[in-house]
Design an enzyme around this catalytic site. Structure first.
Site, short mmCIF file in Angstrom:
data_model
loop_
_atom_site.label_atom_id
_atom_site.label_comp_id
_atom_site.label_asym_id
_atom_site.label_seq_id
_atom_site.Cartn_x
_atom_site.Cartn_y
_atom_site.Cartn_z
N GLU A 120 0.83 -1.20 0.00
CA GLU A 120 0.00 0.00 0.00
C GLU A 120 0.87 1.25 0.00
O GLU A 120 2.09 1.19 0.12
CB GLU A 120 -0.94 0.01 1.21
CG GLU A 120 -0.23 -0.02 2.56
CD GLU A 120 -1.20 -0.24 3.72
OE1 GLU A 120 -2.32 -0.73 3.50
OE2 GLU A 120 -0.81 0.08 4.87
N ARG A 198 -2.09 -7.49 13.28
CA ARG A 198 -1.92 -6.46 14.31
C ARG A 198 -0.81 -6.91 15.26
O ARG A 198 -0.88 -7.98 15.86
CB ARG A 198 -3.23 -6.25 15.05
CG ARG A 198 -3.25 -5.01 15.93
CD ARG A 198 -4.61 -4.81 16.59
NE ARG A 198 -5.65 -4.54 15.60
CZ ARG A 198 -6.71 -5.32 15.40
NH1 ARG A 198 -6.87 -6.42 16.10
NH2 ARG A 198 -7.60 -5.01 14.50
#
Length: 344
Positions: A120, A198
């Site tokens: 990204e 995470r």
């Protein structure tokens, strides 16, 4: 059915770290919920974009793509990604710090989840004084040292910290540890994947009051522990020029600040184009058909590959747009990722 630039209904996501700026930025009514993300153009099954304009209004984006995949995605994109829209674009408002996280590459994501990986990029739209983000490590560590830092709540000690300002860009290939800090508003372009590991979340509860899940072991496998001298992306920002910001195997990004009608002919790339209006409203006028849409700031459009020859016309003297597409002129880049993406 004739193709045209597609606009989309609002697709806002409430998250524990979200803020209040996205509704104002997009020209929507205010909301009391902490809105962290606006999914501008999405084919992710859990939150697919709904078309807001023209003859396809009310239809979901995936079903429309399925009717004319070559003409909407582009012939090369359709074959490379097997009829799937390969990008997801968002606006993100971080009122609080996001969790420290990492994304797997295509090979790991396919093996573990049957999905694409996620590389990204971030384009900073606004940053409160002193705002910063994390991208990459500031020194090389081992998997064992990484796990020890997680146990000791000291992982931020080994992360590269970057103070940011509007216009800054960070490319985040799969495997690079990262986190958006409080006070930042940004545009994000990513592979169309919802796989996130995470790493650390400051021991805070989620919206349900329970601790959010961590993915320590998977993240340990996904992380790239190498250290770079520079993590920020530098680029030219000339006025009335489509400035190349990123040209990666997964997407190409160009940013244009225009003060008059600006012609863009991207048909040669054989790819759809997602155009995000970052500042100032504009009109998009298709050369082939003469059709026009209004694109206000904080909103985005998907321009089908078959009609990706258009003019950007500022509404009030100046506009800034970000274009994301797949560069199919370099087939060698496509070949690097194609073998991972046949998901049955």
């Amino acid at each position: 059915m004739n193709l045209y630039p597609l606009l989309f209904q609002p697709n806002l996501h409430t998250v524990v770290w979200g803020g209040r700026r996205l509704t104002a930025y997009k020209g929507l009514p205010p909301c009391d919920e902490p809105i962290g993300e606006s999914w501008e153009v999405s084919a992710v099954p859990s939150s697919t974009s709904i078309i807001a304009n023209g003859s396809y209004a009310g239809r979901d984006l995936v079903s429309v793509i399925n009717e004319q995949p070559d003409r909407i995605l582009g012939y090369a994109v359709n074959r490379q990604y097997h009829g799937q829209l390969p990008l997801l674009v968002k606006f993100i408002d971080a009122q609080k710090d996001l969790s420290i996280q990492v994304h797997p590459n295509d090979e790991m994501a396919l093996r573990e989840h049957g999905k694409m990986g996620k590389s990204e990029m971030w384009y900073i739209l606004d940053a409160q004084p002193g705002s910063f983000l994390y991208a990459g490590f500031n020194k090389e560590i081992s998997q064992e040292e990484y796990k020890a830092h997680i146990l000791n709540n000291t992982i931020t000690d080994v992360l590269a910290k970057h103070t940011v300002k509007p216009g800054d860009v960070f490319y985040l290939p799969a495997g690079r540890v990262h986190a958006i800090g409080a006070g930042i508003l940004l545009a994000e372009v990513q592979q169309s994947s919802d796989v996130t590991y995470r790493i650390y979340d400051y021991n805070r509860p989620g919206l349900d009051g329970k601790p959010r899940e961590l993915h320590t072991e998977l993240a340990a496998q996904a992380l790239d522990y190498h250290v770079l001298d520079e993590y920020r992306t530098f680029y030219s920002d000339k006025i009335n020029k489509a400035n190349l910001v990123i040209d990666s195997p997964y997407f190409t990004i160009r940013v244009t600040e225009s003060t008059g009608s600006f012609h863009r002919n991207l048909v040669k790339y054989d790819s759809f184009v997602i155009c995000m209006c970052l500042e100032g409203g504009c009109r998009i006028r298709i050369r082939e058909t003469g059709s026009t849409i209004e694109l206000s700031h904080g909103n985005s459009t998907l321009i089908p590959a078959a009609i990706a020859d258009y003019d950007i016309i500022p509404e009030n003297g100046k506009s800034k747009t970000l274009e994301a597409f797949i560069n199919n002129l370099d087939r060698s880049l496509a070949g690097k990722v194609n073998r991972f993406l046949h998901i049955g």
